[in-house]
Design a protein around this motif. Structure first.
Motif, PDB file in Angstrom:
ATOM      1  N   VAL A  37       0.923  -1.112  -0.086  1.00  0.00           N
ATOM      2  CA  VAL A  37       0.051   0.044  -0.105  1.00  0.00           C
ATOM      3  C   VAL A  37       0.975   1.112   0.096  1.00  0.00           C
ATOM      4  CG1 VAL A  37      -1.735   1.392   1.433  1.00  0.00           C
ATOM      5  CG2 VAL A  37      -2.033  -1.038   1.157  1.00  0.00           C
ATOM      6  N   LEU A  67       2.323   1.718  -3.552  1.00  0.00           N
ATOM      7  CA  LEU A  67       1.138   2.164  -4.393  1.00  0.00           C
ATOM      8  C   LEU A  67       0.853   3.699  -3.984  1.00  0.00           C
ATOM      9  CD1 LEU A  67      -1.408   1.799  -6.163  1.00  0.00           C
ATOM     10  CD2 LEU A  67      -2.500   1.195  -4.150  1.00  0.00           C
ATOM     11  N   LEU A 105     -10.025  -7.053  -3.453  1.00  0.00           N
ATOM     12  CA  LEU A 105      -8.768  -6.779  -4.307  1.00  0.00           C
ATOM     13  C   LEU A 105      -8.089  -7.672  -5.421  1.00  0.00           C
ATOM     14  CD1 LEU A 105      -6.253  -4.991  -3.965  1.00  0.00           C
ATOM     15  CD2 LEU A 105      -5.077  -6.528  -2.458  1.00  0.00           C
ATOM     16  N   CYS A 112      -7.379  -6.379  -9.261  1.00  0.00           N
ATOM     17  CA  CYS A 112      -6.168  -6.613  -9.708  1.00  0.00           C
ATOM     18  C   CYS A 112      -6.316  -7.491 -11.124  1.00  0.00           C
ATOM     19  CB  CYS A 112      -5.305  -7.531  -8.847  1.00  0.00           C
ATOM     20  SG  CYS A 112      -4.655  -6.345  -7.458  1.00  0.00           S
ATOM     21  N   LEU A 170       0.571  -3.177  -5.381  1.00  0.00           N
ATOM     22  CA  LEU A 170      -0.692  -3.513  -4.765  1.00  0.00           C
ATOM     23  C   LEU A 170      -0.942  -4.997  -5.068  1.00  0.00           C
ATOM     24  CD1 LEU A 170      -2.931  -2.547  -2.896  1.00  0.00           C
ATOM     25  CD2 LEU A 170      -4.071  -1.981  -5.112  1.00  0.00           C
ATOM     26  N   GLY A 223       1.048  -6.681  -1.853  1.00  0.00           N
ATOM     27  CA  GLY A 223      -0.051  -6.257  -1.030  1.00  0.00           C
ATOM     28  C   GLY A 223      -1.196  -7.639  -0.949  1.00  0.00           C
TER      29      GLY A 223
END
Length: 524
Positions: free
Chosen positions: A117, A120, A275, A279, A388, A392
Motif C-alpha cells: 500500500v 502504491l 482486491l 487486480c 498492490l 499487497g
C-alpha cells in the motif's frame, strides 16, 4: 495487448486470477453476479457481504458449541488421574506454539500489505506530480503566448494604425501581423486543449486520506496480533507452572480472541476477494473512475503504453509546434518592412522581445512533448499496480489464513483449557512449625510419650486377663514405666519407688477411654 514501450506489460497475478475466477460471487438468492470490481454497485457489494458472512456464521456456530460444552462441564468435579491432565497440558503447549506461528504469519502478511500500500501511494503521488507538471507547462505556454506575446502584438497593431504614405506596404504588414496573431492564438489554444482533460485529475486528497487510514490500520493490526501472542504466552506460562489462575484468565480472554479472529477473517475475506477482482483488470477500474473530460483513449494510452497506440496529444502538439514555427517565420518577414515603414518607432527592440517570447514558447512545447509521453506515467502506474496486486494481495492472503488458523486454534485452546483448569486444585497452605519451639516437647520426649501410649494400649487399659495375672506381671511393667517417667518433667529419676500418700498413690488423675489411658505427663 501490444508491446509496451516501458517496462514489461502488466500481468494478472495468480492469486488475483484465483479470487476473481474461482471464488463464487453470489447475491442473497445464491445466484451468480458479475465479478468485475465495482464498489459503486449494490449487487457487487452484496456479494462481498455474503462472502464476509461465512466466517461470521462459523463464529456463531463455534460459540454455540463452546457454550454447550461449558454448560455440560461447569459442574463436573470428577477427579482425573494425573496422566490425563498431563496429556491435556502437552496438548495445550503444542497448540499454543502452533497458534503463535499462525499469529506470526499474520504479522508477516500485515507488513507485506503495508509495504504494498505504501509503494502504491508513493507511485500515485508521483503520477499526481507528473500530471501537475503537465498542467503547469501548458499554463506557462498559455501565459507566454496569450499574455506576453499578445500584449506585444497589440502594441505593434497600435503602431500600424498610424497613417502612413505607403498604404500597400501597410496592408501587407497588417496582413502579416494578423497571421502572426492567429498562430499565437492557435498555439495557446492547443496548449489549453492538452490541459483540459487533466483538470479533473487531483490524486493528492485521495492519497492523503489513504495514508491516514493506513497509518491507523497498520499499527492497530500489529497491536491486535501482539495481544493474541501475549495470550498464548500467558497460557504457556500457566501450563508450565501449573497455574490455575492463568488458565482461567485464558478461558475468558480466549473467547474474546476467538471472536476477534473470526471478525478479522470476515473483513479479510471480503477485502481479499475485492482486491483480487480489482487486480484482475485494474485499467478497467481506472477508466470507469475517470472524469468525462478524460477520455478512455487517453487512459488506455497511459495504462498500456503500446507502440501501436498513438499519443492522443500528438495532434495538438503538432498544431502548437506548427503555429509557433509559422509565427516565428511571420515575425521575421514582418520585421524589415515594418521597420522601414515606421523608422522613428524603434521597432527593432519590440520585434526582438517578441521573438524571444516565441522562442520560449517553443521550448515549453518541446518540454511538454516529452512530459506527455506515456513511458513516465506508465512506469509509475505499473509499479503501483504490481506493488498492490503482488505484494499487497499476498500479504492480505497471509492475513486471511492467519486469522482463520488463529480462530480455529484458539477455539481448540479454549476447549482444552476449560477442560484442564477445573481439575487443578488449589494447594493447601501448611503452617511451617519450628522444631525449636519452646512450647513443643523435645523429640526424645515425643518418642517417650508414643512408647508409653503404646505400652498402655497393650497393657492395663486393654488387658482382659484375670486380675492375678495382671498383678503378677505388674512388677516388670512398673519398672519399665518408672524408667520412662524418669524422663518426664516434674519427676526425678529414682531406683527406689516408695509409696506416696494421697489419692492414687501420688499419681495425677488419669482419663481412660476405650482402652487408652492419658496421664498428666502425656501433656508435657
Amino acid at each position: 495487448m501490444g508491446a509496451s514501450l516501458g517496462e514489461d506489460a502488466y500481468s494478472i497475478p495468480v492469486l488475483a486470477w484465483i479470487y476473481h475466477k474461482y471464488v463464487p460471487h453470489v447475491n442473497i438468492t445464491l445466484h451468480r453476479v458479475n465479478s468485475s470490481f465495482n464498489p459503486t454497485s449494490p449487487i457487487y457489494l452484496e456479494s462481498l457481504g455474503i462472502l464476509g458472512s461465512v466466517p461470521a456464521a462459523w463464529l456463531i456456530l463455534t460459540l454455540l458449541v463452546l457454550l454447550i460444552y461449558l454448560l455440560t462441564r461447569c459442574c463436573d468435579r470428577k477427579p482425573r488421574p494425573s496422566r490425563s491432565i498431563s496429556a491435556l497440558k502437552v496438548t495445550l503447549a503444542i497448540v499454543s506454539v502452533l497458534c503463535c506461528a499462525a499469529v506470526g504469519l499474520g504479522l508477516y502478511g500485515n507488513d507485506d500489505l503495508h509495504n504494498g500500500v505504501s509503494q502504491l501511494l508513493q507511485e500515485g503521488r508521483q503520477i499526481d506530480v507528473q500530471v501537475q507538471k503537465i498542467r503547469n507547462q501548458t499554463e506557462n505556454i498559455e501565459r507566454q503566448l496569450r499574455q506576453q506575446a499578445t500584449h506585444q502584438l497589440t502594441q505593434l497593431r497600435d503602431i500600424f494604425d498610424e497613417p502612413v504614405a505607403n498604404t500597400t506596404a501597410l496592408k501587407m504588414c497588417m496582413h502579416l501581423l494578423e497571421f502572426a496573431t492567429d498562430n499565437n492564438t492557435a498555439a495557446a489554444s492547443a496548449a489549453a486543449d492538452i490541459r483540459n482533460p487533466l483538470n479533473g485529475i487531483y490524486l493528492a486528497p485521495t492519497i492523503n486520506i489513504a495514508e491516514k487510514i493506513e497509518q491507523i490500520r497498520w499499527p492497530a493490526t500489529m497491536a491486535i496480533l501482539s495481544v493474541l501472542l501475549v495470550l498464548c504466552v500467558v497460557l504457556l506460562v500457566g501450563v508450565a507452572r501449573h497455574n490455575r489462575c492463568a488458565l482461567i484468565a485464558f478461558s475468558v480472554c480466549g473467547l474474546l480472541a476467538v471472536i476477534a479472529s473470526y471478525v478479522m477473517a470476515s473483513v479479510y475475506i471480503a477485502s481479499t476477494v475485492a482486491l483480487g477482482d480489482l487486480c484482475a483488470a485494474p485499467d478497467k477500474f481506472v477508466e470507469d473512475q475517470a472524469s468525462n473530460e478524460l477520455t478512455k483513449e487517453i487512459l488506455r494510452y497511459y495504462t498500456t503504453c503500446e507502440r501501436a497506440r498513438a499519443n492522443p496529444f500528438t495532434q495538438r502538439l503538432r498544431e502548437a509546434k506548427g503555429a509557433i514555427e509559422n509565427m516565428r517565420s511571420t515575425l521575421n518577414s514582418l520585421k524589415k518592412p515594418a521597420t522601414d515603414l515606421f523608422p522613428r518607432k524603434s521597432l527593432e527592440p519590440k520585434f526582438s522581445s517578441l521573438l524571444n517570447q516565441v522562442n520560449e514558447g517553443d521550448l515549453l512545447i518541446t518540454a511538454l512533448t516529452s512530459s506527455v509521453d506515456c513511458r513516465t506515467l506508465h512506469t509509475h502506474y505499473l509499479r503501483g499496480a504490481r506493488a498492490l496486486c503482488n505484494v499487497g494481495l499476498l500479504g492480505l492472503t497471509l492475513m486471511l489464513l492467519s486469522s482463520v488458523l488463529a480462530g480455529f486454534l484458539l477455539t481448540i485452546l479454549v476447549w482444552v483449557d476449560s477442560h484442564t483448569w477445573i481439575y487443578i486444585r488449589k494447594k493447601k497452605d501448611y503452617h511451617q512449625v519450628n522444631d525449636n519451639d519452646p512450647y513443643l516437647p523435645p523429640p526424645a520426649a515425643s518418642q517417650a510419650i508414643a512408647a508409653r501410649t503404646l505400652q498402655r494400649s497393650q497393657g492395663d487399659g486393654c488387658d482382659m486377663r484375670p486380675p492375678d495375672h495382671h498383678r503378677g506381671g505388674g512388677a516388670g511393667n512398673a519398672a519399665h514405666m518408672s524408667h520412662l517417667r524418669g524422663h518426664t518433667l516434674g519427676r526425678l529419676p529414682s531406683h527406689h519407688h516408695e509409696p506416696l500418700s494421697g489419692p492414687n498413690n501420688g499419681k495425677y488423675a488419669t482419663l481412660s477411654k476405650q482402652c487408652k489411658t492419658l496421664e498428666s505427663s502425656d501433656y508435657y
